[in-house]
Motif scaffolding. Structure first.
Motif, PDB file in Angstrom:
ATOM      1  N   SER A 146      63.015  85.813  66.544  1.00  0.00           N
ATOM      2  CA  SER A 146      64.105  86.106  67.220  1.00  0.00           C
ATOM      3  C   SER A 146      65.215  86.678  66.645  1.00  0.00           C
ATOM      4  N   LYS A 147      66.103  87.518  67.416  1.00  0.00           N
ATOM      5  CA  LYS A 147      67.389  88.173  66.678  1.00  0.00           C
ATOM      6  C   LYS A 147      68.165  87.181  66.228  1.00  0.00           C
ATOM      7  N   VAL A 148      68.546  85.873  66.792  1.00  0.00           N
ATOM      8  CA  VAL A 148      69.242  84.945  66.320  1.00  0.00           C
ATOM      9  C   VAL A 148      68.701  84.373  65.189  1.00  0.00           C
ATOM     10  N   THR A 149      67.374  84.033  65.300  1.00  0.00           N
ATOM     11  CA  THR A 149      66.837  83.245  63.924  1.00  0.00           C
ATOM     12  C   THR A 149      67.052  84.158  62.753  1.00  0.00           C
ATOM     13  N   GLU A 150      66.527  85.488  63.005  1.00  0.00           N
ATOM     14  CA  GLU A 150      66.851  86.594  61.979  1.00  0.00           C
ATOM     15  C   GLU A 150      67.985  86.449  61.362  1.00  0.00           C
ATOM     16  N   VAL A 151      69.243  86.459  62.088  1.00  0.00           N
ATOM     17  CA  VAL A 151      70.329  86.549  61.551  1.00  0.00           C
ATOM     18  C   VAL A 151      70.841  85.374  60.681  1.00  0.00           C
ATOM     19  N   LEU A 152      70.316  84.389  61.234  1.00  0.00           N
ATOM     20  CA  LEU A 152      70.401  82.731  60.535  1.00  0.00           C
ATOM     21  C   LEU A 152      69.697  83.079  59.340  1.00  0.00           C
ATOM     22  N   GLU A 167      71.446  84.873  56.768  1.00  0.00           N
ATOM     23  CA  GLU A 167      72.838  84.186  56.125  1.00  0.00           C
ATOM     24  C   GLU A 167      72.676  83.037  55.619  1.00  0.00           C
ATOM     25  N   ALA A 168      71.459  82.204  55.595  1.00  0.00           N
ATOM     26  CA  ALA A 168      71.036  81.000  54.903  1.00  0.00           C
ATOM     27  C   ALA A 168      70.851  81.382  53.510  1.00  0.00           C
ATOM     28  N   GLY A 169      70.081  82.549  53.541  1.00  0.00           N
ATOM     29  CA  GLY A 169      69.677  82.962  52.218  1.00  0.00           C
ATOM     30  C   GLY A 169      70.867  83.420  51.425  1.00  0.00           C
ATOM     31  N   LYS A 186      79.896  88.979  62.178  1.00  0.00           N
ATOM     32  CA  LYS A 186      81.201  88.851  60.982  1.00  0.00           C
ATOM     33  C   LYS A 186      81.631  87.365  60.615  1.00  0.00           C
ATOM     34  N   GLU A 187      81.417  86.583  61.708  1.00  0.00           N
ATOM     35  CA  GLU A 187      82.002  85.264  61.332  1.00  0.00           C
ATOM     36  C   GLU A 187      80.748  84.626  60.664  1.00  0.00           C
ATOM     37  N   LEU A 188      79.373  84.919  60.790  1.00  0.00           N
ATOM     38  CA  LEU A 188      78.412  84.427  60.101  1.00  0.00           C
ATOM     39  C   LEU A 188      78.428  85.092  58.735  1.00  0.00           C
ATOM     40  N   ASN A 189      78.842  86.217  58.298  1.00  0.00           N
ATOM     41  CA  ASN A 189      79.049  86.597  57.129  1.00  0.00           C
ATOM     42  C   ASN A 189      80.150  86.039  56.337  1.00  0.00           C
ATOM     43  N   ARG A 190      81.297  85.714  57.161  1.00  0.00           N
ATOM     44  CA  ARG A 190      82.350  85.079  56.399  1.00  0.00           C
ATOM     45  C   ARG A 190      82.090  83.664  55.746  1.00  0.00           C
TER      46      ARG A 190
END
Ligand code: ATP
Ligand code: MG
Length: 212
Positions: free
Chosen positions: A66-72, A75-77, A121-125
């Protein structure tokens, strides 16, 4: 990055699939090493064993994510890569050249997948601990050309992102160009030339202004 006493220079290479990031990373590392810099080359997704394991999950075309899983996952990596490899190298005064970083997530997951830009952006930060590249080189070229190159390299074994539609990749490119126009001080746009060597000369022109 005052509180972490960052001494080294953090350079990221961005651009669509097949734009020549890996090729330019190698050429730039050689150039900087000749100038006497201690250089660490790395990439995202990946860069450490945990992050490379996540890369395999992210890029495996068999996975439906899923898109959200993907972004997480990205970001986890990134969180692991930043804390385990990038920040310690910078603290030792090394120059870090990283293929893809936070801008890639903004371009691919924000613009490409249309996730909320502020959330990305927030997850990136959070994942980067607020680390920002000192310099970002954005390699820009026609989406189809880039995909053709990337597909030649992977010889029919395209990854999950490379298999996305042309329209998706067009949105990613547009996202990258927007990022570059918003932050012209940090992000230097380079149009990819006919050969890696010619493109490298353009990269050197940008770098020469920063390193003597
Ligand atoms: N300026 C250039 N002109 C022609 N071919 C190039 C140029 N730069 C790179 N290539 C070739 O294009 C292919 C893709 O380059 P490269 O792997 O460096 O791109 P990349 O941005 O790292 O791709 P990916 O996003 O898939 O990691 C390689 O075969 C490389 O030799
Ligand atoms: Mg590459």
């Amino acid at each position: 990055m005052n509180k972490r006493k960052k001494k080294g220079f953090f350079i990221t290479l961005e651009g669509p699939d097949g734009s020549g990031k890996s090729t330019q990373s190698l050429l730039l590392a050689r150039y900087l090493k000749r100038k006497g810099y201690k250089v660490v080359r790395t990439r995202e997704p990946g860069g450490t064993s945990i992050a490379e394991a996540l890369r395999r999950i992210i890029l495996n075309p068999k996975n439906r994510i899923s898109k959200v899983t993907e972004v997480l996952l990205y970001e986890a990596g990134r969180a692991q890569h930043t804390s385990e490899l990038i920040l310690p190298a910078l603290q030792k005064g090394k120059t870090v050249i990283c293929e893809r970083y936070t801008d890639a997530t903004l371009a691919y997951q924000g613009y490409g997948r249309k996730l909320d830009i502020r959330m990305v952006k927030e997850l990136n930060r959070i994942a980067s601990s607020g680390l920002k590249p000192d310099l970002t080189i954005l390699l820009d070229l026609d989406v189809r050309e880039g995909l053709d190159r990337a597909r030649k390299v992977s010889r029919g074994r395209m990854d999950r992102m490379e298999r996305e539609s042309i329209r998706f990749h067009e949105r990613v490119r547009k996202g990258y160009l927007e990022i570059a126009s918003r932050e012209p001080g940090r992000v230097k746009l380079i149009k990819v030339k006919e050969t890696p060597e010619k493109t490298h000369l353009e990269v050197v022109k940008v770098i020469e202004k920063l390193v003597k």
